[in-house]
Design a protein around this motif. Structure first.
Motif, PDB file in Angstrom:
ATOM      1  N   LYS A 227       0.816  -1.222   0.000  1.00 43.61           N
ATOM      2  CA  LYS A 227       0.000   0.000   0.000  1.00 43.61           C
ATOM      3  C   LYS A 227       0.845   1.266   0.000  1.00 43.61           C
ATOM      4  CE  LYS A 227      -3.352  -2.354   3.008  1.00 43.61           C
ATOM      5  NZ  LYS A 227      -3.980  -2.300   4.363  1.00 43.61           N
ATOM      6  N   LYS A 228       2.100   1.140   0.365  1.00 43.04           N
ATOM      7  CA  LYS A 228       2.944   2.313   0.572  1.00 43.04           C
ATOM      8  C   LYS A 228       3.468   2.932  -0.720  1.00 43.04           C
ATOM      9  CE  LYS A 228       3.031   2.811   5.069  1.00 43.04           C
ATOM     10  NZ  LYS A 228       2.681   4.096   5.716  1.00 43.04           N
ATOM     11  N   GLY A 229       3.546   2.148  -1.771  1.00 41.41           N
ATOM     12  CA  GLY A 229       4.087   2.672  -3.015  1.00 41.41           C
ATOM     13  C   GLY A 229       5.585   2.866  -2.997  1.00 41.41           C
ATOM     14  N   TRP A 230       6.272   2.249  -2.040  1.00 30.33           N
ATOM     15  CA  TRP A 230       7.723   2.362  -1.949  1.00 30.33           C
ATOM     16  C   TRP A 230       8.392   1.413  -2.947  1.00 30.33           C
ATOM     17  CZ3 TRP A 230       7.499   1.247   4.007  1.00 30.33           C
ATOM     18  CH2 TRP A 230       7.034   2.396   4.674  1.00 30.33           C
ATOM     19  N   THR A 231       9.606   1.762  -3.363  1.00 34.39           N
ATOM     20  CA  THR A 231      10.439   0.841  -4.138  1.00 34.39           C
ATOM     21  C   THR A 231      11.861   0.910  -3.613  1.00 34.39           C
ATOM     22  OG1 THR A 231      10.879   2.531  -5.821  1.00 34.39           O
ATOM     23  CG2 THR A 231       9.055   0.989  -6.248  1.00 34.39           C
ATOM     24  N   PHE A 232      12.529  -0.236  -3.645  1.00 31.77           N
ATOM     25  CA  PHE A 232      13.876  -0.337  -3.098  1.00 31.77           C
ATOM     26  C   PHE A 232      14.771  -1.141  -4.054  1.00 31.77           C
ATOM     27  CE2 PHE A 232      10.957   0.159   0.413  1.00 31.77           C
ATOM     28  CZ  PHE A 232      11.571   1.111   1.217  1.00 31.77           C
ATOM     29  N   ASP A 233      16.046  -0.777  -4.050  1.00 31.27           N
ATOM     30  CA  ASP A 233      17.032  -1.525  -4.821  1.00 31.27           C
ATOM     31  C   ASP A 233      17.386  -2.836  -4.141  1.00 31.27           C
ATOM     32  OD1 ASP A 233      17.936   0.665  -6.872  1.00 31.27           O
ATOM     33  OD2 ASP A 233      18.009   1.647  -4.909  1.00 31.27           O
ATOM     34  N   ARG A 234      17.331  -2.817  -2.823  1.00 26.10           N
ATOM     35  CA  ARG A 234      17.715  -3.979  -2.033  1.00 26.10           C
ATOM     36  C   ARG A 234      16.751  -4.126  -0.856  1.00 26.10           C
ATOM     37  NH1 ARG A 234      20.405  -4.315  -6.070  1.00 26.10           N
ATOM     38  NH2 ARG A 234      22.682  -4.545  -6.221  1.00 26.10           N
ATOM     39  N   ALA A 235      16.552  -5.375  -0.443  1.00 25.34           N
ATOM     40  CA  ALA A 235      15.741  -5.655   0.740  1.00 25.34           C
ATOM     41  C   ALA A 235      16.414  -6.770   1.538  1.00 25.34           C
ATOM     42  CB  ALA A 235      14.322  -6.057   0.356  1.00 25.34           C
ATOM     43  N   VAL A 236      16.226  -6.719   2.838  1.00 22.70           N
ATOM     44  CA  VAL A 236      16.791  -7.730   3.722  1.00 22.70           C
ATOM     45  C   VAL A 236      15.776  -8.028   4.815  1.00 22.70           C
ATOM     46  CG1 VAL A 236      17.936  -5.990   5.172  1.00 22.70           C
ATOM     47  CG2 VAL A 236      18.805  -8.335   5.152  1.00 22.70           C
ATOM     48  N   SER A 237      15.766  -9.254   5.265  1.00 21.81           N
ATOM     49  CA  SER A 237      14.922  -9.627   6.398  1.00 21.81           C
ATOM     50  C   SER A 237      15.683 -10.652   7.229  1.00 21.81           C
ATOM     51  CB  SER A 237      13.584 -10.206   5.927  1.00 21.81           C
ATOM     52  OG  SER A 237      12.748 -10.476   7.037  1.00 21.81           O
ATOM     53  N   VAL A 238      15.937 -10.306   8.477  1.00 19.24           N
ATOM     54  CA  VAL A 238      16.745 -11.153   9.367  1.00 19.24           C
ATOM     55  C   VAL A 238      15.882 -11.630  10.530  1.00 19.24           C
ATOM     56  CG1 VAL A 238      18.773 -11.237  10.867  1.00 19.24           C
ATOM     57  CG2 VAL A 238      18.857  -9.910   8.737  1.00 19.24           C
ATOM     58  N   GLY A 239      15.607 -12.926  10.570  1.00 17.79           N
ATOM     59  CA  GLY A 239      14.897 -13.512  11.699  1.00 17.79           C
ATOM     60  C   GLY A 239      13.477 -13.033  11.865  1.00 17.79           C
ATOM     61  N   MET A 240      12.801 -12.740  10.769  1.00 16.22           N
ATOM     62  CA  MET A 240      11.447 -12.215  10.853  1.00 16.22           C
ATOM     63  C   MET A 240      10.389 -13.157  10.282  1.00 16.22           C
ATOM     64  SD  MET A 240       8.919 -10.603   8.995  1.00 16.22           S
ATOM     65  CE  MET A 240       7.510  -9.605   9.407  1.00 16.22           C
ATOM     66  N   ILE A 241      10.724 -13.887   9.204  1.00 10.17           N
ATOM     67  CA  ILE A 241       9.720 -14.734   8.561  1.00 10.17           C
ATOM     68  C   ILE A 241       9.239 -15.846   9.498  1.00 10.17           C
ATOM     69  CG2 ILE A 241      11.314 -16.368   7.485  1.00 10.17           C
ATOM     70  CD1 ILE A 241       9.493 -16.293   4.997  1.00 10.17           C
ATOM     71  N   GLU A 242      10.024 -16.157  10.526  1.00  8.11           N
ATOM     72  CA  GLU A 242       9.608 -17.167  11.502  1.00  8.11           C
ATOM     73  C   GLU A 242       8.358 -16.750  12.270  1.00  8.11           C
ATOM     74  OE1 GLU A 242      14.197 -16.954  11.907  1.00  8.11           O
ATOM     75  OE2 GLU A 242      12.580 -15.769  11.037  1.00  8.11           O
ATOM     76  N   HIS A 243       8.010 -15.465  12.207  1.00  9.99           N
ATOM     77  CA  HIS A 243       6.857 -14.968  12.957  1.00  9.99           C
ATOM     78  C   HIS A 243       5.582 -14.861  12.117  1.00  9.99           C
ATOM     79  CE1 HIS A 243       9.211 -13.962  16.512  1.00  9.99           C
ATOM     80  NE2 HIS A 243      10.112 -13.409  15.726  1.00  9.99           N
ATOM     81  N   VAL A 244       5.643 -15.111  10.817  1.00 10.30           N
ATOM     82  CA  VAL A 244       4.478 -14.819   9.975  1.00 10.30           C
ATOM     83  C   VAL A 244       3.513 -15.994   9.860  1.00 10.30           C
ATOM     84  CG1 VAL A 244       5.919 -13.227   8.651  1.00 10.30           C
ATOM     85  CG2 VAL A 244       5.420 -15.470   7.704  1.00 10.30           C
ATOM     86  N   GLY A 245       3.969 -17.214  10.129  1.00  5.91           N
ATOM     87  CA  GLY A 245       3.087 -18.372  10.035  1.00  5.91           C
ATOM     88  C   GLY A 245       3.111 -19.011   8.655  1.00  5.91           C
ATOM     89  N   ARG A 246       2.977 -20.331   8.634  1.00  7.69           N
ATOM     90  CA  ARG A 246       3.084 -21.080   7.367  1.00  7.69           C
ATOM     91  C   ARG A 246       2.082 -20.616   6.325  1.00  7.69           C
ATOM     92  NH1 ARG A 246       4.914 -25.491   9.144  1.00  7.69           N
ATOM     93  NH2 ARG A 246       6.924 -25.149   8.142  1.00  7.69           N
ATOM     94  N   ASP A 247       0.878 -20.261   6.719  1.00  8.14           N
ATOM     95  CA  ASP A 247      -0.135 -19.826   5.756  1.00  8.14           C
ATOM     96  C   ASP A 247       0.219 -18.497   5.100  1.00  8.14           C
ATOM     97  OD1 ASP A 247      -1.596 -22.067   6.342  1.00  8.14           O
ATOM     98  OD2 ASP A 247      -2.948 -21.062   7.750  1.00  8.14           O
ATOM     99  N   ASN A 248       1.183 -17.777   5.674  1.00  8.15           N
ATOM    100  CA  ASN A 248       1.509 -16.437   5.173  1.00  8.15           C
ATOM    101  C   ASN A 248       2.861 -16.335   4.472  1.00  8.15           C
ATOM    102  OD1 ASN A 248      -0.893 -15.464   6.122  1.00  8.15           O
ATOM    103  ND2 ASN A 248      -0.057 -14.523   7.961  1.00  8.15           N
ATOM    104  N   TYR A 249       3.574 -17.440   4.305  1.00  6.87           N
ATOM    105  CA  TYR A 249       4.867 -17.361   3.628  1.00  6.87           C
ATOM    106  C   TYR A 249       4.725 -16.785   2.223  1.00  6.87           C
ATOM    107  CZ  TYR A 249       6.578 -20.514   7.304  1.00  6.87           C
ATOM    108  OH  TYR A 249       6.910 -21.077   8.511  1.00  6.87           O
ATOM    109  N   ASN A 250       3.709 -17.238   1.502  1.00 10.38           N
ATOM    110  CA  ASN A 250       3.487 -16.745   0.144  1.00 10.38           C
ATOM    111  C   ASN A 250       3.233 -15.244   0.148  1.00 10.38           C
ATOM    112  OD1 ASN A 250       2.912 -17.373  -2.815  1.00 10.38           O
ATOM    113  ND2 ASN A 250       1.034 -16.338  -2.200  1.00 10.38           N
ATOM    114  N   GLN A 251       2.428 -14.781   1.085  1.00 11.87           N
ATOM    115  CA  GLN A 251       2.138 -13.352   1.160  1.00 11.87           C
ATOM    116  C   GLN A 251       3.377 -12.552   1.529  1.00 11.87           C
ATOM    117  OE1 GLN A 251      -1.026 -12.259   3.865  1.00 11.87           O
ATOM    118  NE2 GLN A 251      -1.321 -10.273   2.886  1.00 11.87           N
TER     119      GLN A 251
END
Length: 387
Positions: A227-251
């Motif tokens: 929703k933010k309309g942001w764009t980035f050249d690079r993205a990183v995520s450290v130790g966060m996807i473990e909190h989203v739940g299996r049903d939300n990995y795709n999202q």
């Protein structure tokens, strides 16, 4: 059959490495050979509790002091937890605990329950950078602080940052990675988190470092990124996807895709597993509510749906074992202070958590992977592992 006999019979299945159980002044040898550690039960555990969740029953007994380990806690757990496949978990009885709601409100509460228990608490046993993820040890003499800086440097080098690029950190913690990226690579950065404590601390650090024109942080759910309309050249995520739940990995992958520019790079650093499983009941109840560990293969499988090319996959499992042992050493050096701040049961619980996680990494029950991904083909990168 007496309760004590039922409990001893239940424990006999964990016989791969010999140990002693002391109950009511009597010792029982489990397995064959010289015992490697001793467990003293000050109170019996009902067999129904062990059958419902072996993990919760034993974990709670240790927290209360009904179960004590004679000798080194990590050593005992390292010998014992390689047999977690023999634990009982009644998924039907524990359904609400194991499969929690993935709503934004609930996930924010789950994150807060772990990360908002006080910056002063975390400062006692983390390193100076307040890095709360797997470090990277390049030599035996590395301190924890050295190794955390090594980890940050390794991630930033993998991202092949160039001056003027824009970097997003999804689940930015206390901000050390972004601060280093802005200072040393000349990029601009944005971090998002659901933790108020981390947000406040990171915001203060930005102002103290004079980086307000280069770096910002927001309390934001990853699902709101498109929703933010942001764009980035690079993205990183450290130790966060473990909190989203299996049903939300795709999202989660979809949201990263929505803000990443074509040919951009995304580095995902996360606790992984060999196979898909719902997670440990005790950890979910007391440490990481809603936590779910993705397998490596399910994340790689999802990448293809977004034209994400996996450029590099690296396991840091043994680095996380050493990181956790460093944390536990620091924790116990401040144990009296922590007991005063948090109470005896919490202190025993957290010590158990750190040592148990170290043991499960050492036994390969869980792993740590860094996946470097490009959005579409990127032929401008070096052909070798430049980092």
């Amino acid at each position: 059959m007496a309760l004590s006999n039922l409990m001893i019979d239940f424990m006999k299945k964990f016989d791969e490495k010999p140990f002693l159980i002391e109950l009511k002044g009597k010792e029982h040898l489990i397995g064959e050979g010289e015992p490697l550690f001793k467990v003293k039960f000050n109170k019996e555990i009902p067999i129904t509790d062990l059958m419902t969740s072996t993990s919760i029953a034993l974990g709670e007994a240790y927290m209360r002091g009904d179960l004590e380990i004679e000798g080194d806690l990590y050593h005992a757990l390292n010998c014992f937890l390689g047999q977690m496949g023999k634990f009982h978990t009644d998924k039907k009885a524990l359904k609400k605990l194991i499969f929690t709601s993935s709503s934004k409100k609930n996930q924010k509460q789950e994150v807060s329950s772990h990360y908002d228990i006080g910056n002063d608490f975390y400062k006692l046993w983390l390193d100076e950078s307040l890095s709360y993820s797997c470090a990277y040890f390049t030599k035996d003499t590395d301190t924890l602080y050295d190794a955390q800086n090594n980890k940050i440097d390794r991630i930033l080098k993998k991202l092949y940052l160039q001056p003027g690029m824009e970097l997003l950190d999804i689940g930015c913690g206390w901000g050390s990675l972004l601060i280093r990226a802005v200072k040393e690579y000349g990029v601009t950065g944005k971090g998002i988190t659901l933790s108020k404590e981390q947000y406040n601390s990171f915001k203060n650090r930005i102002e103290e470092e004079g980086l307000s024109d280069k770096l910002t942080v927001e309390i934001l759910d990853y699902r709101d990124l498109p929703k933010k309309g942001w764009t980035f050249d690079r993205a990183v995520s450290v130790g966060m996807i473990e909190h989203v739940g299996r049903d939300n990995y795709n999202q989660f992958i979809s949201c990263a895709d929505s803000v990443l520019k074509p040919h951009g790079l995304f580095l995902l650093h996360y606790i992984s597993a060999l196979r898909e499983y719902p997670g440990d009941a005790w950890i979910k109840k007391y440490i990481f509510p809603g936590g779910m560990v993705p397998s490596l293969r399910e994340i790689i499988h999802l990448c293809a749906d977004y034209n994400f090319y996996a450029l590099d996959v690296e396991s840091l499992r043994r680095h996380y074992n050493r990181t956790l042992l460093c944390w536990d050493k620091n924790f116990n050096e401040h144990r009296t202070k922590i007991e005063e701040m948090m109470g005896l049961e919490f202190t025993r619980m957290w010590d158990l958590y750190l040592c148990a996680c170290a043991a499960t990494f050492n036994n390969g029950i869980i792993d740590l992977h860094q996946i470097l991904i490009s959005k579409g083909i990127n032929n401008d990168l070096p052909m070798t592992r430049w980092y």
